[in-house]
Design an enzyme around this catalytic site. Structure first.
Site, PDB file in Angstrom:
ATOM      1  N   THR A  19       0.859  -1.335   0.071  1.00 11.19           N
ATOM      2  CA  THR A  19       0.011   0.035   0.025  1.00 11.19           C
ATOM      3  C   THR A  19       0.759   1.256  -0.026  1.00 11.19           C
ATOM      4  O   THR A  19       0.495   2.351  -0.199  1.00 11.19           O
ATOM      5  CB  THR A  19      -0.952  -0.009   1.056  1.00 11.19           C
ATOM      6  OG1 THR A  19      -0.022  -0.143   2.257  1.00 11.19           O
ATOM      7  CG2 THR A  19      -1.746  -0.974   1.204  1.00 11.19           C
ATOM      8  N   SER A 114       9.005   6.527   4.086  1.00 11.37           N
ATOM      9  CA  SER A 114       8.384   7.083   4.870  1.00 11.37           C
ATOM     10  C   SER A 114       8.981   7.097   6.217  1.00 11.37           C
ATOM     11  O   SER A 114      10.038   8.047   6.431  1.00 11.37           O
ATOM     12  CB  SER A 114       6.979   6.387   5.134  1.00 11.37           C
ATOM     13  OG  SER A 114       5.913   6.932   5.680  1.00 11.37           O
ATOM     14  N   HIS A 115       8.262   6.511   7.292  1.00 10.34           N
ATOM     15  CA  HIS A 115       8.913   6.841   8.535  1.00 10.34           C
ATOM     16  C   HIS A 115       9.941   5.671   8.995  1.00 10.34           C
ATOM     17  O   HIS A 115      10.257   5.696  10.174  1.00 10.34           O
ATOM     18  CB  HIS A 115       7.771   6.541   9.736  1.00 10.34           C
ATOM     19  CG  HIS A 115       6.983   5.261   9.576  1.00 10.34           C
ATOM     20  ND1 HIS A 115       6.289   5.051   8.335  1.00 10.34           N
ATOM     21  CD2 HIS A 115       6.968   4.125  10.009  1.00 10.34           C
ATOM     22  CE1 HIS A 115       5.693   3.705   8.355  1.00 10.34           C
ATOM     23  NE2 HIS A 115       6.265   3.280   9.411  1.00 10.34           N
ATOM     24  N   LYS A 127       7.498   4.790  -5.219  1.00 10.83           N
ATOM     25  CA  LYS A 127       5.909   4.402  -5.489  1.00 10.83           C
ATOM     26  C   LYS A 127       5.561   5.448  -6.398  1.00 10.83           C
ATOM     27  O   LYS A 127       6.222   6.560  -6.735  1.00 10.83           O
ATOM     28  CB  LYS A 127       5.109   4.787  -4.184  1.00 10.83           C
ATOM     29  CG  LYS A 127       5.043   6.054  -3.587  1.00 10.83           C
ATOM     30  CD  LYS A 127       3.751   5.992  -2.558  1.00 10.83           C
ATOM     31  CE  LYS A 127       3.562   7.430  -2.165  1.00 10.83           C
ATOM     32  NZ  LYS A 127       2.295   7.524  -1.121  1.00 10.83           N
ATOM     33  N   ASP A 280       9.159  11.464   5.296  1.00 12.65           N
ATOM     34  CA  ASP A 280       8.465  12.029   3.975  1.00 12.65           C
ATOM     35  C   ASP A 280       7.680  12.995   4.023  1.00 12.65           C
ATOM     36  O   ASP A 280       6.831  13.585   3.069  1.00 12.65           O
ATOM     37  CB  ASP A 280       8.029  11.146   2.855  1.00 12.65           C
ATOM     38  CG  ASP A 280       6.825  10.201   3.436  1.00 12.65           C
ATOM     39  OD1 ASP A 280       6.753  10.163   4.570  1.00 12.65           O
ATOM     40  OD2 ASP A 280       6.041   9.862   2.631  1.00 12.65           O
ATOM     41  N   ARG A 283       3.210  12.225   8.076  1.00 13.51           N
ATOM     42  CA  ARG A 283       2.537  11.937   9.199  1.00 13.51           C
ATOM     43  C   ARG A 283       2.693  13.080  10.281  1.00 13.51           C
ATOM     44  O   ARG A 283       3.736  13.844   9.938  1.00 13.51           O
ATOM     45  CB  ARG A 283       3.190  10.604   9.819  1.00 13.51           C
ATOM     46  CG  ARG A 283       3.137   9.657   8.921  1.00 13.51           C
ATOM     47  CD  ARG A 283       3.457   8.199   9.534  1.00 13.51           C
ATOM     48  NE  ARG A 283       3.388   7.030   8.824  1.00 13.51           N
ATOM     49  CZ  ARG A 283       2.972   5.739   9.117  1.00 13.51           C
ATOM     50  NH1 ARG A 283       3.043   5.506  10.424  1.00 13.51           N
ATOM     51  NH2 ARG A 283       2.970   4.676   8.395  1.00 13.51           N
ATOM     52  N   GLU A 365      -4.960   5.982  12.292  1.00 13.18           N
ATOM     53  CA  GLU A 365      -4.452   6.066  13.628  1.00 13.18           C
ATOM     54  C   GLU A 365      -2.779   6.120  13.739  1.00 13.18           C
ATOM     55  O   GLU A 365      -2.442   6.436  14.550  1.00 13.18           O
ATOM     56  CB  GLU A 365      -4.881   4.847  14.369  1.00 13.18           C
ATOM     57  CG  GLU A 365      -4.820   3.474  13.886  1.00 13.18           C
ATOM     58  CD  GLU A 365      -3.301   3.072  13.444  1.00 13.18           C
ATOM     59  OE1 GLU A 365      -2.416   3.433  14.514  1.00 13.18           O
ATOM     60  OE2 GLU A 365      -3.068   2.318  12.519  1.00 13.18           O
ATOM     61  N   SER A 366      -2.234   5.853  12.786  1.00 12.48           N
ATOM     62  CA  SER A 366      -1.130   5.787  12.471  1.00 12.48           C
ATOM     63  C   SER A 366      -0.234   7.064  12.118  1.00 12.48           C
ATOM     64  O   SER A 366       0.536   7.354  11.255  1.00 12.48           O
ATOM     65  CB  SER A 366      -0.424   4.690  11.352  1.00 12.48           C
ATOM     66  OG  SER A 366      -1.207   4.931  10.168  1.00 12.48           O
ATOM     67  N   LYS A 377      -1.856  11.865   3.059  1.00 18.15           N
ATOM     68  CA  LYS A 377      -1.842  12.458   4.311  1.00 18.15           C
ATOM     69  C   LYS A 377      -1.034  13.522   4.338  1.00 18.15           C
ATOM     70  O   LYS A 377      -0.118  13.417   3.479  1.00 18.15           O
ATOM     71  CB  LYS A 377      -1.778  11.550   5.389  1.00 18.15           C
ATOM     72  CG  LYS A 377      -0.607  10.394   5.271  1.00 18.15           C
ATOM     73  CD  LYS A 377      -0.558   9.368   6.479  1.00 18.15           C
ATOM     74  CE  LYS A 377       0.482   8.243   6.109  1.00 18.15           C
ATOM     75  NZ  LYS A 377       0.050   7.132   5.160  1.00 18.15           N
ATOM     76  N   ARG A 497       0.112  -5.638  14.855  1.00 23.31           N
ATOM     77  CA  ARG A 497      -0.297  -4.479  15.471  1.00 23.31           C
ATOM     78  C   ARG A 497      -1.611  -4.853  15.976  1.00 23.31           C
ATOM     79  O   ARG A 497      -2.416  -5.655  15.528  1.00 23.31           O
ATOM     80  CB  ARG A 497      -0.540  -3.401  14.532  1.00 23.31           C
ATOM     81  CG  ARG A 497       0.454  -2.855  13.692  1.00 23.31           C
ATOM     82  CD  ARG A 497       0.202  -1.486  12.919  1.00 23.31           C
ATOM     83  NE  ARG A 497       1.219  -0.879  12.023  1.00 23.31           N
ATOM     84  CZ  ARG A 497       2.239  -0.572  12.276  1.00 23.31           C
ATOM     85  NH1 ARG A 497       2.806  -0.342  13.675  1.00 23.31           N
ATOM     86  NH2 ARG A 497       3.113  -0.141  11.277  1.00 23.31           N
TER      87      ARG A 497
END
Length: 544
Positions: A19, A114-115, A127, A280, A283, A365-366, A377, A497
């Site tokens: 994803t 990302s993170h 991506k 990136d 978040r 929630e992340s 986001k 998770r």
């Protein structure tokens, strides 16, 4: 005449994007011959890149610059008409989405994990975002994967590396390369949405803040917006310079990895407001003095106060949350008479609803929230939203949150991550849960009665595409929930998770610590899943 080479290669069987795109250890990209080239050529073949205009940029992590030079040469060889690339190869993920939409390009390539940690021993990713500005849907990513399994050659221009440090336009063969300001278009968009004058007045009033860019891509954006545009003192933005290894920091804005920020916000002389973003820039984490804002609460509070923001003063189409995100947003939607949608994890599911004008705000929630201003986001957008609310209300962060709980009730909520778990153990846990699902309905655990238990699936109301196997839900009659998922954002082992939620409408009972309030449900989750037995872990790696 451009010298184009057609290089022989062999397919790889592990280039299936998740994803969040294709993510691997950096060493895989750097040391596996043609690994990047195979994926990029397959991407160009699937989208028929000839004549297209694309955006290109990344978060500045190790291998970013090398990958950009390769992609530019391959784009020229594949007939791409124009590339808009961020200066020094830098563009945040929401900035790429904005540029795609503003200039109506044919999509964009984002280089980021990302993170996840950066550096030579860290992670790297790539991506593709489609012309709506959002992540490619499964039909596209599956087609890219299938192409990587059959690839035999890739095309690349035999030209020297190009200078991306100056704002300029030049050509590689027939392809135009426009090196653009990484920050300017994004700042313009934020000014259209938020009242910068009101926020600047708040900062002049003695209100103090700190922002930790974690040596990731948002540093230049944050310095320009918070310090230069809004007038916050120099030094408000810390760790502002993007570094290939993020300065050794883990660019994940949560209570575990943004430790320095958390300690600062819980100190005796803490500023009024603290925030951070990730590698990136998509978040965010928000804190007040000695007060952490749970991301699920955050999106609910943004929705409840959207009418205060000039960009949303005409109201919201609707709202959406990912399935594991707490139901706090649902409580707001119910009172505001808004449609609320529960989707699988992954921003592309929100994009479909936005394109159909079915939702305006959404969140996960992340530590991710966003709106229809882009199709990703957006960390700094979320933080500006909070600052704008505070500028209007002139309340502390904790007062805003507690007043929200008083009005809508509190959803006690926590996520327990077991990172780097052996894949076999993780799969065994999920199989066990799947097998016992039919027997759970009506059972009582520590006074919690199960109302239903299932494996979540979703049919997109716009595209009618069905997505299955999105996590296991155990729902209790009092509204409490347990969710179990395997995450696809890591590059090593599996991440399990577990999400635990309990709704408390009585304000007098809303002052407990989350872990204390949820302890019985946590115990049920551990016992039902047998996670500690299967993983040989005493507890989670990260609790948020």
């Amino acid at each position: 005449m451009l010298n184009i080479e057609e290089v022989a290669t062999r397919p790889f069987n592990d280039q299936k994007p998740g994803t969040s795109g294709l993510r691997k250890k950096t060493a895989v990209f750097e040391n596996t011959p043609n690994y990047l080239e195979n994926f990029v050529q397959s991407l160009f073949d699937v989208i028929d890149a000839s004549g297209k205009t694309l955006v290109l940029g990344g978060d500045g992590r190790y291998f970013n610059n090398q990958a950009i030079q390769t992609i530019l040469k391959m784009a020229a060889a594949n007939g791409v008409s124009q590339i808009l690339v961020g200066r020094n190869g830098l563009l945040s993920t929401p900035a790429v989405s904005n540029i795609i939409r503003k200039y109506e390009t044919d999509g964009g390539i984002i280089l980021s994990a990302s993170h996840n940690p950066g550096g030579q021993d860290g992670d790297f990713g790539i991506k593709f975002n489609t012309p709506n500005g959002g992540p490619a849907p499964e039909a596209v990513t599956n087609a890219i994967f299938e192409a990587t399994k059959d690839i035999r050659t890739f095309k690349i221009a035999n030209v020297p590396d190009v200078d991306l440090s100056q704002l300029t336009t030049f050509s590689i063969g027939d392809m135009s390369v426009n090196v653009i300001d990484s920050v300017a278009d994004y700042v313009e968009l934020m000014r259209q949405i938020f009242d910068f004058d009101a926020i600047a007045d708040l900062l002049k009033s003695g209100f103090t803040m700190t922002y930790d860019a974690l040596n990731a891509v948002t540093g230049p954006y944050a310095v320009e917006i918070f310090e230069n545009q809004l007038g916050a003192p120099k030094g408000t933005v810390v760790n502002a310079v993007p570094l290939p290894d993020f300065g050794g920091l883990h660019p994940d804005p949560n209570l575990t990895y943004a430790k320095a920020l958390v300690e600062r916000m819980y100190a005796a002389d803490a500023p009024d407001f603290g925030a951070a973003s990730d590698g990136d820039g998509d978040r965010n984490m928000v804190l007040g003095k000695g007060f952490f804002v749970n991301p699920s609460d955050s999106i609910a509070i943004l929705a409840a106060n959207a009418s205060l923001i000039k960009g949303y003063k005409n109201g919201l189409f609707g709202v959406a949350r990912s399935m594991p995100t707490s139901c706090a947003l649902d409580k707001v939607a119910e009172k505001l008479k808004l449609n609320v949608y529960e989707t699988p994890t992954g921003w592309k599911f929100f994009g479909s609803l936005m394109d159909a004008d079915m939702i305006t705000l959404c969140g996960e929630e992340s530590f991710g929230a966003g709106s229809n201003h882009v199709r990703e986001k957006d960390g700094i957008w979320s933080i500006l939203f909070w600052l704008n609310i505070l500028a209007v209300k002139r309340q502390s962060v904790s007062d805003v949150v507690q007043n929200h709980w008083k009005q809508f009730g509190r959803n006690y909520y926590s996520r327990h991550d077991y990172e780097g778990v052996e894949a076999d153990a993780a799969q065994q846990m999920m199989r066990r849960l799947t097998e016992i699902l039919p027997s759970l309905s009506g059972k009582v655990f520590n006074a919690y009665t199960v109302s239903s238990a299932d494996e979540f699936s979703y049919t997109d109301p716009v595209t009618k595409e069905k997505t299955e196997h999105q996590g296991i839900r155990i729902l209790f009659k009092d509204g409490s929930r347990l969710i179990f998922r395997l995450s696809g954002t890591g590059t090593q082992g599996a991440t399990v998770r577990i999400y635990i939620e309990k709704y408390e409408p009585d304000f007098a009972k809303q002052n407990m610590d989350s872990q204390e309030a949820l302890k019985d449900l946590i115990s049920i989750a551990v016992d039902l899943s047998e996670i500690q037995k299967l993983t040989h872990r005493d507890g989670p790696t990260v609790i948020t």
